[in-house]
Design a protein around this motif. Structure first.
Motif, PDB file in Angstrom:
ATOM      1  N   MET A 107       0.840  -1.207   0.000  1.00  0.00           N
ATOM      2  CA  MET A 107       0.000   0.000   0.000  1.00  0.00           C
ATOM      3  C   MET A 107       0.873   1.253   0.000  1.00  0.00           C
ATOM      4  O   MET A 107       0.629   2.193  -0.753  1.00  0.00           O
ATOM      5  N   ASN A 111       0.249   3.011  -3.437  1.00  0.00           N
ATOM      6  CA  ASN A 111      -0.964   3.796  -3.289  1.00  0.00           C
ATOM      7  C   ASN A 111      -0.589   5.174  -2.728  1.00  0.00           C
ATOM      8  O   ASN A 111      -0.101   5.299  -1.607  1.00  0.00           O
ATOM      9  N   LYS A 112      -0.828   6.197  -3.547  1.00  0.00           N
ATOM     10  CA  LYS A 112      -0.319   7.523  -3.166  1.00  0.00           C
ATOM     11  C   LYS A 112      -0.967   8.058  -1.896  1.00  0.00           C
ATOM     12  O   LYS A 112      -0.368   8.820  -1.137  1.00  0.00           O
ATOM     13  N   PHE A 113      -2.208   7.646  -1.623  1.00  0.00           N
ATOM     14  CA  PHE A 113      -2.900   8.143  -0.424  1.00  0.00           C
ATOM     15  C   PHE A 113      -2.305   7.520   0.847  1.00  0.00           C
ATOM     16  O   PHE A 113      -2.060   8.187   1.837  1.00  0.00           O
ATOM     17  N   ARG A 114      -2.059   6.208   0.780  1.00  0.00           N
ATOM     18  CA  ARG A 114      -1.494   5.526   1.955  1.00  0.00           C
ATOM     19  C   ARG A 114      -0.037   5.943   2.169  1.00  0.00           C
ATOM     20  O   ARG A 114       0.444   5.999   3.293  1.00  0.00           O
ATOM     21  N   LEU A 145      -7.215  11.047   5.865  1.00  0.00           N
ATOM     22  CA  LEU A 145      -6.455   9.932   5.298  1.00  0.00           C
ATOM     23  C   LEU A 145      -6.445   8.689   6.194  1.00  0.00           C
ATOM     24  O   LEU A 145      -6.012   7.625   5.756  1.00  0.00           O
TER      25      LEU A 145
ATOM     26  N   ARG B  83      -7.592  -2.518  -2.753  1.00  0.00           N
ATOM     27  CA  ARG B  83      -6.490  -1.653  -3.202  1.00  0.00           C
ATOM     28  C   ARG B  83      -6.002  -0.704  -2.122  1.00  0.00           C
ATOM     29  O   ARG B  83      -5.195   0.181  -2.402  1.00  0.00           O
ATOM     30  N   GLY B  84      -6.518  -0.855  -0.915  1.00  0.00           N
ATOM     31  CA  GLY B  84      -6.101   0.036   0.168  1.00  0.00           C
ATOM     32  C   GLY B  84      -6.604   1.461  -0.025  1.00  0.00           C
ATOM     33  O   GLY B  84      -5.965   2.409   0.438  1.00  0.00           O
ATOM     34  N   LEU B  85      -7.728   1.596  -0.706  1.00  0.00           N
ATOM     35  CA  LEU B  85      -8.269   2.933  -0.970  1.00  0.00           C
ATOM     36  C   LEU B  85      -9.476   3.210  -0.101  1.00  0.00           C
ATOM     37  O   LEU B  85     -10.171   2.278   0.331  1.00  0.00           O
ATOM     38  N   SER B  86      -9.729   4.486   0.093  1.00  0.00           N
ATOM     39  CA  SER B  86     -10.899   4.896   0.858  1.00  0.00           C
ATOM     40  C   SER B  86     -11.663   5.946   0.054  1.00  0.00           C
ATOM     41  O   SER B  86     -11.025   6.827  -0.547  1.00  0.00           O
ATOM     42  N   ARG B  88     -12.915   8.365   1.239  1.00  0.00           N
ATOM     43  CA  ARG B  88     -12.519   9.625   1.875  1.00  0.00           C
ATOM     44  C   ARG B  88     -11.239  10.214   1.245  1.00  0.00           C
ATOM     45  O   ARG B  88     -10.907  11.368   1.483  1.00  0.00           O
ATOM     46  N   ASP B  89     -10.530   9.401   0.466  1.00  0.00           N
ATOM     47  CA  ASP B  89      -9.334   9.915  -0.214  1.00  0.00           C
ATOM     48  C   ASP B  89      -9.694  10.895  -1.331  1.00  0.00           C
ATOM     49  O   ASP B  89      -8.840  11.627  -1.829  1.00  0.00           O
ATOM     50  N   GLY B  98      -6.082   8.177  -8.899  1.00  0.00           N
ATOM     51  CA  GLY B  98      -5.621   7.066  -8.065  1.00  0.00           C
ATOM     52  C   GLY B  98      -6.678   5.993  -7.866  1.00  0.00           C
ATOM     53  O   GLY B  98      -6.442   5.014  -7.155  1.00  0.00           O
TER      54      GLY B  98
END
Lengths: 184, 451
Positions: A107, A111-114, A145, B83-86, B88-89, B98
């Motif tokens: 991640m 993944n740019k956010f993580r 985040l 994908r580890g996404l939220s 909220r991102d 993304g």
């Protein structure tokens, strides 16, 4: 000590990770930051305790942290922030690991956010600010985040969906049974 | 698009309501329609002088609504979690990059998992399952909520406003249809000024007389229906004409505008997304995006749509399969926002007649639409020679198509058309979308009318 976050993030994007760092090397790289700030590193027994407590994900996170510290200017930022810090940040290191607890190395890598979440948490731990942001703005971005909060929502929603499915299945079973009884 | 049933088949995970036409029920969406119209018009008014940054910030205000819908969708929860996404991102439009895209095949397979499950919401309870018409690919199942079904009437009010058309009280709307089914119906439109909708099929008796007698205010059709209309001696005088689904040539638009003397809105929509953009009336070939309801990106030259308007099915980065470029635009028509250029959806194709005239190939679309075909392509090989490729084995009774096609071509001016009928396992595709009409003849005069 304020950090140019955008610049730091683009440094990360230009520094591909070829192979993961072994744990002992990762620990040595993090410990170097303390030494460079003229501080005693974290005790070995503390590292061991975290490893026993948190398992494989923590090893991955340590590997990623070592990668960020060696391939970008994060180490300089960290050392400067630790030098300027009014209090001893070491006892708070466990909070950093608690806060990034669900983040895997993959991640953070892809993944740019993580990745941003991990870097911001680290900056927060070592007492560095983010250029152009007030403390509240930085905190609000971190709240947004926070992947732990998202996982809580995912979990609640999935639980509710399963409950609802159970109710539907039961209702369908009862209707089927009632229809059978009527036909018989 | 056609109605596919009262959603009984999705009752285990989805809504179970029946499709309702009654006035009282439709009227319950009046307030929501007013709000949706205000949202579009207010955004337009607020940003008459805005630059790209200000307008983007205005659109970003709508991301939180989308994020909350994504949390409610079982499909998106799973795919984002993986994908580890939220959700909220999603804070800025740039953040969309993304996030994963959704293609038509996946949407077709995952339609049960996509809707936001909210038992208490009327939109959820009123949702129905519809089947896309398949005019640009194989038909797929799409879930629409109660408001989605009446949203088009909000759009008619929007386009009437921006073109300066004043709709009368209780407007008469005619859906002119050239499909072989011959379906006709009538319905009330409480969300469109208490108007009436009449569907008139050209396949039923006396369509011209009934169309003229209807005293139509708004005329809906597609280029196939409009071709029929223009072949008639007398045409109605609506205040507004709307065309969609197929390629509308500039020549046909000019002819139509001259004869009906009303603005023609050629809009870009799909069953999955609803209306996305409309073709500028002053700069043909440019499609203005319906911000802040829709957001369009161009990813590797393919149009990718995110629906910001709330709906039971959140659509995040939906791949349209159409090509085009999106850029910020302050158009001379007064539109300010994002515009699609080099749009290659509903691809233009013109066949060359032996007398040297070029004929819009989409005039033949009526023969294929709503037929149980897995796919087709008609290619002009030489002036009188066409190859018709049909996907399948030829055992499904479609062998008569060659004869029907030859008859239609004769009506369009080919004296002796030859049809080579060929059954294939699949059609070779250039790009991402089916190309139903192709020509192997290059005519020096065949220049794109829209450039």
């Amino acid at each position: 000590m304020d950090c140019e976050l955008e610049g730091l993030i683009s440094e990360v994007e230009q520094a591909p990770l070829h192979s993961p760092f072994p744990l002992d090397v990762s620990i040595a790289i993090v410990s170097d930051c303390f030494r460079m700030a003229s501080l005693e590193p974290v005790l070995e027994k503390d590292w061991q305790r975290w490893e026993e407590k948190t398992g494989t994900l923590w090893r991955e996170q340590m590997g990623m942290l070592a990668h960020l510290l060696t391939s970008t200017s994060l180490r300089e930022v960290t050392v400067a922030a630790l030098c300027e810090a009014a209090d001893d940040r070491r006892p708070m290191l466990h909070r950093f690991f608690d806060q990034i607890e669900p983040l895997s190395a993959e991640m953070i890598r892809s993944n740019k956010f993580r990745r941003e979440e991990c870097i911001r948490r680290w900056l927060q731990w070592c007492g560095a600010g983010v250029s152009g942001e007030s403390l509240q703005e930085s905190q609000s971005r971190l709240d947004r985040l926070d992947y732990r909060k998202t996982l809580e929502v995912y979990e609640r929603a999935e639980k509710a969906r399963k409950e609802e499915m159970k109710v539907r299945m039961e209702k369908a079973r009862q209707q089927k049974a009632a229809a059978r009884g009527w036909r018989e | 698009m056609s109605y596919a049933g009262g959603a009984q088949g999705i009752s285990t995970v989805g809504p179970g309501a029946d499709f309702r036409h009654d006035y009282e029920y439709l009227a319950t969406y009046g307030e929501r329609s007013d709000r949706a119209l205000c949202r579009l018009l207010d955004f337009r008014r607020q940003h008459t002088e805005s630059d790209r940054r200000e307008m983007t910030a205005g659109v970003e205000d709508h991301l939180d609504t989308l994020a909350s819908r994504l949390f409610g969708s079982p499909y998106y929860r799973r795919i984002l979690h993986r994908r580890g996404l939220s959700p909220r991102d999603l804070v800025s439009m740039k953040d969309l990059e993304g996030f994963p895209m959704l293609d038509r095949t996946t949407l077709g397979k995952m339609w049960r998992q996509l809707p936001v499950v909210d038992e208490e919401s009327p939109s959820y309870q009123d949702a129905v399952l519809v089947r896309s018409s398949g005019s640009t690919g194989s038909p797929i199942q799409v879930i629409r909520d109660g408001y989605d079904l009446v949203h088009m009437w909000t759009m008619v009010r929007f386009w009437a406003q921006i073109t300066g058309v004043e709709l009368p009280k209780s407007p008469m709307v005619v859906l002119l249809c050239d499909l072989p089914s011959g379906l006709e119906y009538q319905s009330r439109l409480p969300t469109l000024g208490d108007g009436t909708l009449v569907r008139i099929s050209t396949r039923q008796p006396e369509p011209r007389r009934r169309l003229l007698e209807a005293d139509v205010d708004v005329l809906f059709s597609d280029p196939a229906g409009l071709h029929w209309l223009l072949s008639e001696e007398e045409v109605p005088r609506p205040r507004l004409v709307l065309s969609s689904a197929q390629y509308l040539s500039a020549q046909m638009r000019r002819e139509l505008e001259d004869r009906v003397r009303a603005p023609v809105i050629n809009y870009y929509a799909s069953s999955e997304t609803g209306p996305i953009a409309w073709e500028c009336l002053q700069s043909l070939g440019k499609f203005h995006v319906l911000v802040p309801d829709m957001w369009v990106e161009s990813v590797k030259e393919e149009l990718v749509v995110t629906r910001l308007r709330p709906s039971i099915v959140p659509l995040l980065r939906y791949r349209m399969g159409d090509g085009g470029q999106v850029a910020f635009d302050a158009c001379r028509c007064g539109y300010r926002g994002w515009t699609i250029r080099d749009f290659d959806g509903r691809r233009m194709c013109r066949f060359l007649r032996p007398d040297g005239q070029l004929v819009d190939a989409w005039k033949l679309a009526r023969l294929f639409k709503h037929r149980a075909l897995d796919g087709f392509r008609l290619t002009q090989l030489r002036e009188e020679c066409f190859r018709l490729e049909l996907v399948g084995s030829g055992e499904d009774g479609e062998t008569s198509m060659g004869g029907e096609l030859a008859r239609l071509l004769r009506r369009l001016g080919w004296p002796d058309p030859q049809i080579e009928l060929e059954y294939v396992d699949e059609l070779e595709v250039r790009g991402t979308k089916p190309e139903p009409f192709r020509t192997c003849i290059t005519s020096p005069s065949d220049v794109d009318e829209q450039t």
